[in-house]
Design a protein around this motif. Structure first.
Motif, PDB file in Angstrom:
ATOM      1  N   HIS A  93     -41.787 -31.865  10.826  1.00 15.35           N
ATOM      2  CA  HIS A  93     -41.560 -31.361   9.477  1.00 15.35           C
ATOM      3  C   HIS A  93     -41.491 -32.509   8.473  1.00 15.35           C
ATOM      4  O   HIS A  93     -41.991 -32.397   7.347  1.00 15.35           O
ATOM      5  CB  HIS A  93     -40.280 -30.534   9.428  1.00 15.35           C
ATOM      6  N   ASP A  94     -40.877 -33.622   8.902  1.00 21.74           N
ATOM      7  CA  ASP A  94     -40.793 -34.782   8.020  1.00 21.74           C
ATOM      8  C   ASP A  94     -42.182 -35.369   7.770  1.00 21.74           C
ATOM      9  O   ASP A  94     -42.531 -35.704   6.629  1.00 21.74           O
ATOM     10  CB  ASP A  94     -39.879 -35.849   8.626  1.00 21.74           C
ATOM     11  N   LEU A  95     -42.987 -35.504   8.818  1.00 19.45           N
ATOM     12  CA  LEU A  95     -44.361 -35.985   8.627  1.00 19.45           C
ATOM     13  C   LEU A  95     -45.139 -35.059   7.707  1.00 19.45           C
ATOM     14  O   LEU A  95     -45.935 -35.513   6.879  1.00 19.45           O
ATOM     15  CB  LEU A  95     -45.078 -36.092   9.971  1.00 19.45           C
ATOM     16  N   HIS A  96     -44.904 -33.762   7.859  1.00 20.06           N
ATOM     17  CA  HIS A  96     -45.639 -32.785   7.049  1.00 20.06           C
ATOM     18  C   HIS A  96     -45.244 -32.910   5.572  1.00 20.06           C
ATOM     19  O   HIS A  96     -46.099 -32.740   4.694  1.00 20.06           O
ATOM     20  CB  HIS A  96     -45.360 -31.376   7.552  1.00 20.06           C
ATOM     21  N   ARG A  97     -43.966 -33.181   5.317  1.00 15.75           N
ATOM     22  CA  ARG A  97     -43.511 -33.328   3.926  1.00 15.75           C
ATOM     23  C   ARG A  97     -44.122 -34.549   3.248  1.00 15.75           C
ATOM     24  O   ARG A  97     -44.343 -34.550   2.046  1.00 15.75           O
ATOM     25  CB  ARG A  97     -41.981 -33.463   3.885  1.00 15.75           C
ATOM     26  N   PHE A  98     -44.371 -35.593   4.036  1.00 13.21           N
ATOM     27  CA  PHE A  98     -44.815 -36.856   3.460  1.00 13.21           C
ATOM     28  C   PHE A  98     -46.115 -37.318   4.129  1.00 13.21           C
ATOM     29  O   PHE A  98     -46.159 -38.342   4.804  1.00 13.21           O
ATOM     30  CB  PHE A  98     -43.715 -37.909   3.600  1.00 13.21           C
ATOM     31  N   PRO A  99     -47.193 -36.564   3.937  1.00 11.90           N
ATOM     32  CA  PRO A  99     -48.467 -36.901   4.576  1.00 11.90           C
ATOM     33  C   PRO A  99     -49.107 -38.114   3.915  1.00 11.90           C
ATOM     34  O   PRO A  99     -48.881 -38.403   2.736  1.00 11.90           O
ATOM     35  CB  PRO A  99     -49.309 -35.641   4.342  1.00 11.90           C
ATOM     36  N   GLU A 100     -49.944 -38.806   4.695  1.00 19.55           N
ATOM     37  CA  GLU A 100     -50.656 -39.966   4.165  1.00 19.55           C
ATOM     38  C   GLU A 100     -52.124 -39.894   4.576  1.00 19.55           C
ATOM     39  O   GLU A 100     -52.454 -39.499   5.697  1.00 19.55           O
ATOM     40  CB  GLU A 100     -50.033 -41.260   4.683  1.00 19.55           C
ATOM     41  N   LEU A 101     -52.988 -40.298   3.662  1.00 21.12           N
ATOM     42  CA  LEU A 101     -54.425 -40.236   3.904  1.00 21.12           C
ATOM     43  C   LEU A 101     -54.876 -41.308   4.896  1.00 21.12           C
ATOM     44  O   LEU A 101     -54.125 -42.230   5.219  1.00 21.12           O
ATOM     45  CB  LEU A 101     -55.181 -40.391   2.584  1.00 21.12           C
ATOM     46  N   SER A 102     -56.100 -41.179   5.341  1.00 25.87           N
ATOM     47  CA  SER A 102     -56.675 -42.092   6.315  1.00 25.87           C
ATOM     48  C   SER A 102     -56.580 -43.544   5.852  1.00 25.87           C
ATOM     49  O   SER A 102     -56.881 -43.852   4.693  1.00 25.87           O
ATOM     50  CB  SER A 102     -58.142 -41.744   6.557  1.00 25.87           C
ATOM     51  N   SER A 103     -56.137 -44.398   6.779  1.00 26.43           N
ATOM     52  CA  SER A 103     -55.982 -45.840   6.559  1.00 26.43           C
ATOM     53  C   SER A 103     -54.863 -46.176   5.581  1.00 26.43           C
ATOM     54  O   SER A 103     -54.692 -47.339   5.217  1.00 26.43           O
ATOM     55  CB  SER A 103     -57.302 -46.475   6.091  1.00 26.43           C
ATOM     56  N   GLN A 104     -54.087 -45.176   5.180  1.00 22.47           N
ATOM     57  CA  GLN A 104     -52.933 -45.400   4.308  1.00 22.47           C
ATOM     58  C   GLN A 104     -51.633 -44.956   4.984  1.00 22.47           C
ATOM     59  O   GLN A 104     -50.607 -44.793   4.324  1.00 22.47           O
ATOM     60  CB  GLN A 104     -53.112 -44.628   2.998  1.00 22.47           C
ATOM     61  N   GLU A 105     -51.642 -44.817   6.300  1.00 24.41           N
ATOM     62  CA  GLU A 105     -50.523 -44.200   7.028  1.00 24.41           C
ATOM     63  C   GLU A 105     -49.414 -45.217   7.345  1.00 24.41           C
ATOM     64  O   GLU A 105     -48.941 -45.334   8.466  1.00 24.41           O
ATOM     65  CB  GLU A 105     -51.019 -43.564   8.335  1.00 24.41           C
ATOM     66  N   PHE A 106     -48.977 -45.963   6.334  1.00 23.36           N
ATOM     67  CA  PHE A 106     -47.992 -47.025   6.552  1.00 23.36           C
ATOM     68  C   PHE A 106     -46.606 -46.461   6.864  1.00 23.36           C
ATOM     69  O   PHE A 106     -45.956 -46.881   7.829  1.00 23.36           O
ATOM     70  CB  PHE A 106     -47.945 -47.947   5.333  1.00 23.36           C
ATOM     71  N   GLN A 107     -46.138 -45.520   6.056  1.00 24.28           N
ATOM     72  CA  GLN A 107     -44.827 -44.922   6.314  1.00 24.28           C
ATOM     73  C   GLN A 107     -44.843 -44.101   7.603  1.00 24.28           C
ATOM     74  O   GLN A 107     -43.871 -44.125   8.370  1.00 24.28           O
ATOM     75  CB  GLN A 107     -44.401 -44.051   5.133  1.00 24.28           C
ATOM     76  N   THR A 108     -45.933 -43.392   7.837  1.00 23.44           N
ATOM     77  CA  THR A 108     -46.057 -42.617   9.071  1.00 23.44           C
ATOM     78  C   THR A 108     -45.952 -43.531  10.283  1.00 23.44           C
ATOM     79  O   THR A 108     -45.226 -43.241  11.241  1.00 23.44           O
ATOM     80  CB  THR A 108     -47.394 -41.862   9.095  1.00 23.44           C
ATOM     81  N   THR A 109     -46.668 -44.655  10.248  1.00 18.77           N
ATOM     82  CA  THR A 109     -46.614 -45.620  11.349  1.00 18.77           C
ATOM     83  C   THR A 109     -45.196 -46.133  11.545  1.00 18.77           C
ATOM     84  O   THR A 109     -44.716 -46.245  12.687  1.00 18.77           O
ATOM     85  CB  THR A 109     -47.569 -46.795  11.068  1.00 18.77           C
ATOM     86  N   GLY A 110     -44.517 -46.437  10.439  1.00 22.53           N
ATOM     87  CA  GLY A 110     -43.142 -46.929  10.536  1.00 22.53           C
ATOM     88  C   GLY A 110     -42.199 -45.918  11.162  1.00 22.53           C
ATOM     89  O   GLY A 110     -41.320 -46.276  11.970  1.00 22.53           O
ATOM     90  N   LYS A 111     -42.369 -44.650  10.828  1.00 23.43           N
ATOM     91  CA  LYS A 111     -41.501 -43.607  11.399  1.00 23.43           C
ATOM     92  C   LYS A 111     -41.742 -43.457  12.897  1.00 23.43           C
ATOM     93  O   LYS A 111     -40.788 -43.274  13.674  1.00 23.43           O
ATOM     94  CB  LYS A 111     -41.753 -42.279  10.686  1.00 23.43           C
ATOM     95  N   ILE A 112     -43.005 -43.513  13.311  1.00 24.43           N
ATOM     96  CA  ILE A 112     -43.312 -43.403  14.741  1.00 24.43           C
ATOM     97  C   ILE A 112     -42.730 -44.596  15.489  1.00 24.43           C
ATOM     98  O   ILE A 112     -42.101 -44.444  16.545  1.00 24.43           O
ATOM     99  CB  ILE A 112     -44.839 -43.329  14.953  1.00 24.43           C
ATOM    100  N   ARG A 113     -42.930 -45.792  14.950  1.00 24.73           N
ATOM    101  CA  ARG A 113     -42.400 -47.005  15.586  1.00 24.73           C
ATOM    102  C   ARG A 113     -40.876 -46.926  15.739  1.00 24.73           C
ATOM    103  O   ARG A 113     -40.328 -47.248  16.799  1.00 24.73           O
ATOM    104  CB  ARG A 113     -42.777 -48.230  14.762  1.00 24.73           C
ATOM    105  N   GLN A 114     -40.201 -46.508  14.684  1.00 25.41           N
ATOM    106  CA  GLN A 114     -38.737 -46.430  14.743  1.00 25.41           C
ATOM    107  C   GLN A 114     -38.284 -45.448  15.815  1.00 25.41           C
ATOM    108  O   GLN A 114     -37.353 -45.738  16.584  1.00 25.41           O
ATOM    109  CB  GLN A 114     -38.180 -46.016  13.383  1.00 25.41           C
ATOM    110  N   ALA A 115     -38.934 -44.302  15.907  1.00 24.62           N
ATOM    111  CA  ALA A 115     -38.550 -43.303  16.907  1.00 24.62           C
ATOM    112  C   ALA A 115     -38.787 -43.827  18.319  1.00 24.62           C
ATOM    113  O   ALA A 115     -37.955 -43.606  19.225  1.00 24.62           O
ATOM    114  CB  ALA A 115     -39.329 -42.013  16.678  1.00 24.62           C
TER     115      ALA A 115
END
Length: 392
Positions: A19-41
């Motif tokens: 749900h958090d990823l869905h709220r804050f989507p990022e376009l191709s090659s711009q997935e910096f915050q998404t990458t950070g959230k996955i790494r932290q988890a």
């Protein structure tokens, strides 16, 4: 915490994560915050993340380093430039950007699989790498992952995609071509404009374009056997800007979808021949810009059978499905190693890339368990087939 309670807590965690990823989507090659959230988890759970040269996306690994067979799981992480109309409570907070293809679902399921595998990491008879791949929608992410070395030494790869055409609880796939090869073309017609009242003094690019459109429609119908599948679609046509002027140029754009390399090559070859002939016939400049995209996903029959058997063991119904004309850059991985790409029912009713698209959360944790089971059981099969050796 007992197993049932732990599974419930994990299911709730990955649902919240999605749900958090869905709220804050990022376009191709711009997935910096998404990458950070996955790494932290992952790192919070003690899952190691490989140090690879990737600007976005990451690769996690479980099992003893450099030992035993290596199985790879893949999930994609990017979103689409679509304004969301799904009506879900966790609607996108980024206007004009939406997870309209369910990559938030794929990512969260893969994260759940990593956390499940972590629980029994010491018992794994080899290693599992999980690719959290960027830029699938632009077709460049898989190539970046391959270039990083993430597939080096791997034995097999598995990927999933949600399918709103399949009900929840169904996993489908097929051997050989599952998705289409995807190519994009642009055609620029350069002729001679002038006054619309005296067309004989011009070389009208609109007339040339009309002839091109008709000829392009024969690329499949008069060149490809009915035993093969192919699609050629023209999606944009532009010329001129007012009512009484013949323009100097015209522009066309479209896509080609094919399921075999020979057919793919033949359509490009015939399109070039048609354009060359038209240019001569109409004494005009006609330029083709061909953009080759991902080839077809070509599934290994052995690993499709295996994946469907594992699905049934995890409580899914398995189904042999038809090939789809959608594109998928998972195919680049299969050029390096064998594997299987599976479609997981996500409940519909709206199609992929629709602004009202949504995934039913009830499909999420079962998919995570399925991915973990695929990894464990394929490792066991590979380890049984050959003695375990250390990899230098």
């Amino acid at each position: 915490m007992n197993t049932e309670t732990h599974c419930k807590a994990l299911a709730q965690f990955i649902e919240s994560f999605r749900h958090d990823l869905h709220r804050f989507p990022e376009l191709s090659s711009q997935e910096f915050q998404t990458t950070g959230k996955i790494r932290q988890a992952l790192e919070s759970a003690g899952v190691r993340v490989l140090n690879l040269q990737l600007e976005t996306g990451l690769v996690a690994e479980l099992g003893k380093p450099h030992q035993g067979p290596l199985v790879v799981l893949r999930a994609d992480i990017d979103a689409l430039p679509i304004n969301e109309q799904s009506g879900v409570e966790y609607v996108s907070q980024h206007p004009g950007v939406m997870h309209a293809c369910g990559h938030d679902f794929h990512t969260s399921a893969a994260l759940g699989a990593a956390l499940l595998l972590k629980q029994s990491e010491d018992a794994l008879p080899g290693r599992v790498r999980i690719l959290f791949q960027p830029a699938e929608e632009t077709g460049v992410g898989a190539a970046q992952i391959v270039k990083s070395g993430a597939l080096d030494g791997a034995d097999v790869i598995f990927g999933i995609h949600n399918d709103p055409l399949l009900p929840i609880g169904v996993v489908g796939s097929k051997a050989d071509a599952l998705t289409a090869g995807v190519d994009r073309f642009e055609i620029l017609v350069t002729a001679k404009g002038g006054h619309a009242a005296i067309p004989q003094e011009s070389n009208d690019p609109v007339i040339i374009t009309g002839q091109l459109i008709t000829a392009i429609q024969t690329l499949v119908s008069r060149n490809i056997s009915s035993n093969d599948n192919a699609v050629v679609s023209i999606t944009q046509v532009h010329s001129g800007n007012t009512w009484n002027v013949i323009a100097d140029s015209a522009y066309l754009e479209g896509t080609v979808r094919t399921f075999s390399p020979p057919v793919r090559q033949k359509i490009e070859q015939r399109l070039r021949q048609v354009i060359s002939g038209m240019a001569q016939a109409f004494d005009a400049g006609i330029e083709l810009r061909w953009h080759a995209g991902p080839p077809s996903v070509l599934n290994s029959a052995e690993w499709v059978d295996f994946s469907l058997q594992v699905a049934e063991g995890e409580g899914f119904k398995s189904r042999r499905i038809e090939a789809s004309p959608i594109g998928e850059d998972f195919s680049y991985y299969q050029q390096k190693i064998p594997g299987a790409f599976m479609m997981v029912g996500s409940g519909g009713p709206y199609s992929l890339h629709h602004p009202k698209f949504r995934v039913d959360d009830r499909a999420l944790f079962p998919t995570a368990r399925y991915l973990a089971a695929l990894a464990r059981q394929s490792l066991a099969q590979l380890a049984a087939a050959s003695p375990q050796v250390d990899v230098a």
